[in-house]
Design a protein around this motif. Structure first.
Motif, PDB file in Angstrom:
ATOM      1  N   THR A  45     -26.110   9.206 -19.734  1.00  0.00           N
ATOM      2  CA  THR A  45     -26.272   7.803 -19.350  1.00  0.00           C
ATOM      3  C   THR A  45     -27.318   7.135 -20.231  1.00  0.00           C
ATOM      4  O   THR A  45     -28.457   7.624 -20.312  1.00  0.00           O
ATOM      5  N   THR A  47     -30.215   4.888 -20.927  1.00  0.00           N
ATOM      6  CA  THR A  47     -31.260   4.223 -20.152  1.00  0.00           C
ATOM      7  C   THR A  47     -32.413   3.881 -21.078  1.00  0.00           C
ATOM      8  O   THR A  47     -32.449   4.311 -22.239  1.00  0.00           O
ATOM      9  N   TYR A 226     -24.052  14.293 -12.061  1.00  0.00           N
ATOM     10  CA  TYR A 226     -24.790  14.774 -13.229  1.00  0.00           C
ATOM     11  C   TYR A 226     -24.380  16.198 -13.594  1.00  0.00           C
ATOM     12  O   TYR A 226     -24.080  16.501 -14.751  1.00  0.00           O
ATOM     13  N   ASP A 254     -32.235  12.366 -19.985  1.00  0.00           N
ATOM     14  CA  ASP A 254     -31.132  12.025 -19.092  1.00  0.00           C
ATOM     15  C   ASP A 254     -31.595  12.168 -17.647  1.00  0.00           C
ATOM     16  O   ASP A 254     -32.390  13.065 -17.332  1.00  0.00           O
ATOM     17  N   GLU A 255     -31.046  11.349 -16.777  1.00  0.00           N
ATOM     18  CA  GLU A 255     -31.506  11.371 -15.390  1.00  0.00           C
ATOM     19  C   GLU A 255     -30.343  11.590 -14.434  1.00  0.00           C
ATOM     20  O   GLU A 255     -29.238  11.104 -14.657  1.00  0.00           O
ATOM     21  N   ASP A 256     -30.628  12.302 -13.356  1.00  0.00           N
ATOM     22  CA  ASP A 256     -29.654  12.501 -12.288  1.00  0.00           C
ATOM     23  C   ASP A 256     -29.620  11.286 -11.364  1.00  0.00           C
ATOM     24  O   ASP A 256     -28.617  11.013 -10.731  1.00  0.00           O
ATOM     25  N   PHE A 257     -30.716  10.537 -11.295  1.00  0.00           N
ATOM     26  CA  PHE A 257     -30.874   9.361 -10.425  1.00  0.00           C
ATOM     27  C   PHE A 257     -30.941   9.722  -8.951  1.00  0.00           C
ATOM     28  O   PHE A 257     -30.956   8.833  -8.091  1.00  0.00           O
ATOM     29  N   ARG A 258     -30.975  11.017  -8.622  1.00  0.00           N
ATOM     30  CA  ARG A 258     -31.075  11.434  -7.218  1.00  0.00           C
ATOM     31  C   ARG A 258     -32.086  12.567  -7.115  1.00  0.00           C
ATOM     32  O   ARG A 258     -32.202  13.402  -8.006  1.00  0.00           O
ATOM     33  N   GLN A 259     -32.782  12.583  -5.997  1.00  0.00           N
ATOM     34  CA  GLN A 259     -33.649  13.707  -5.665  1.00  0.00           C
ATOM     35  C   GLN A 259     -33.307  14.160  -4.264  1.00  0.00           C
ATOM     36  O   GLN A 259     -32.914  13.355  -3.413  1.00  0.00           O
TER      37      GLN A 259
END
Length: 265
Positions: A45, A47, A226, A254-259
């Motif tokens: 993604t 960003t 992801y 890169d990011e998962d955007f979730r934790q």
């Protein structure tokens, strides 16, 4: 290899004309770099964090799976993510190119890589599109695995932060045929059932889609967006490095955007 040559090579493999009507494949930002020697940062993604990484690496092309722009923006204002990406791209001569639904369909694309990770045999598309290509993959496990063994393999090889599967599934059920589709694949549930697959690995599944799958006798496995698509970015890096490009690197931002909250941590 010049950037124009790299894009020509890629598009001969994953034609952007194959992308869906709602999608946006191809150049997102092209600040006049086509004749420059390619220095590529591959990401899932695009960003601001990835753009800053590209600047630090002196890369001139961000090659992403997810589009930066899905819908035409009505304005570009400083402080907004897309506007700041555009400003930095033109300031530092960094292009942003996206391969999305065209890359999903091809050999060694998002679905094919997942099938290879699970070592599926006799693989075919869930939904064929053209020339033996298509969305998702379905194939045989050799040897067969119990559901518990299959879930363990997925956890080990994809390392998702969370792994969700259908309610009332028998962990000792023997699984011989599996379907996979990286990213949001819940809309393909009915098509997967028609393939005879017993389990379906994908992501972004909602509450009632797990209910639908259970009622249709399909074990739905959600490993997250992801985890199911990032491996295809690794494959892109391998392919680009085989072209002897000066710089090819997989993004570390890169990011998962979730934790996921872990009690006791």
């Amino acid at each position: 290899m010049k950037i124009a040559e790299l894009i020509t090579w890629f598009e001969s493999w994953a034609n952007p004309a194959w992308c869906e009507s709602w999608d946006n494949c191809g150049w997102q930002i092209e600040p006049g770099i086509l004749e420059d020697e390619a220095k590529v940062l591959v990401c899932l993604t695009p960003t601001l964090a990835v753009m800053e990484e590209a600047i630090a690496l002196h890369a001139n092309l961000i090659f992403a799976h997810h589009p930066l722009i899905f819908n035409p923006p009505k304005s570009l204002c400083r402080g907004e993510a897309i506007a700041d990406m555009v400003r930095l791209a033109f300031t530092h001569n960094i292009g942003v190119y996206t391969a999305h639904t065209n890359f999903d369909q091809v050999e060694d694309g998002t679905a094919d890589v997942l099938a290879q990770i699970l070592q599926l045999k006799d693989v075919t598309p869930i939904v064929p599109t053209q020339n033996g290509l298509g969305y998702g993959r379905v194939g045989l496990l050799e040897p067969f695995l119990t559901l518990q063994e299959l879930l363990t393999v997925i956890q080990k090889r994809l390392s998702p932060p969370d792994l969700i599967f259908s309610p009332n599934a028998n962990l000792q059920q023997v699984i011989s045929k599996v379907a996979v589709l990286g990213g949001s694949g819940a809309s393909f549930i009915s098509a997967v059932v028609k393939t005879g697959a017993q389990a379906y690995l994908t992501s972004d599944c909602k509450f009632h889609q797990f209910q639908e799958s259970r009622d249709l006798g399909l074990i739905l496995i959600d490993a997250g967006h992801y985890a199911t698509e990032r491996p295809a970015c690794d494959r892109l890096v391998e392919k680009f490095r085989s072209l002897n490009i000066d710089l090819v690197q997989l993004s570390n931002h890169d990011e998962d955007f979730r934790q996921f909250f872990q009690s006791g941590n």
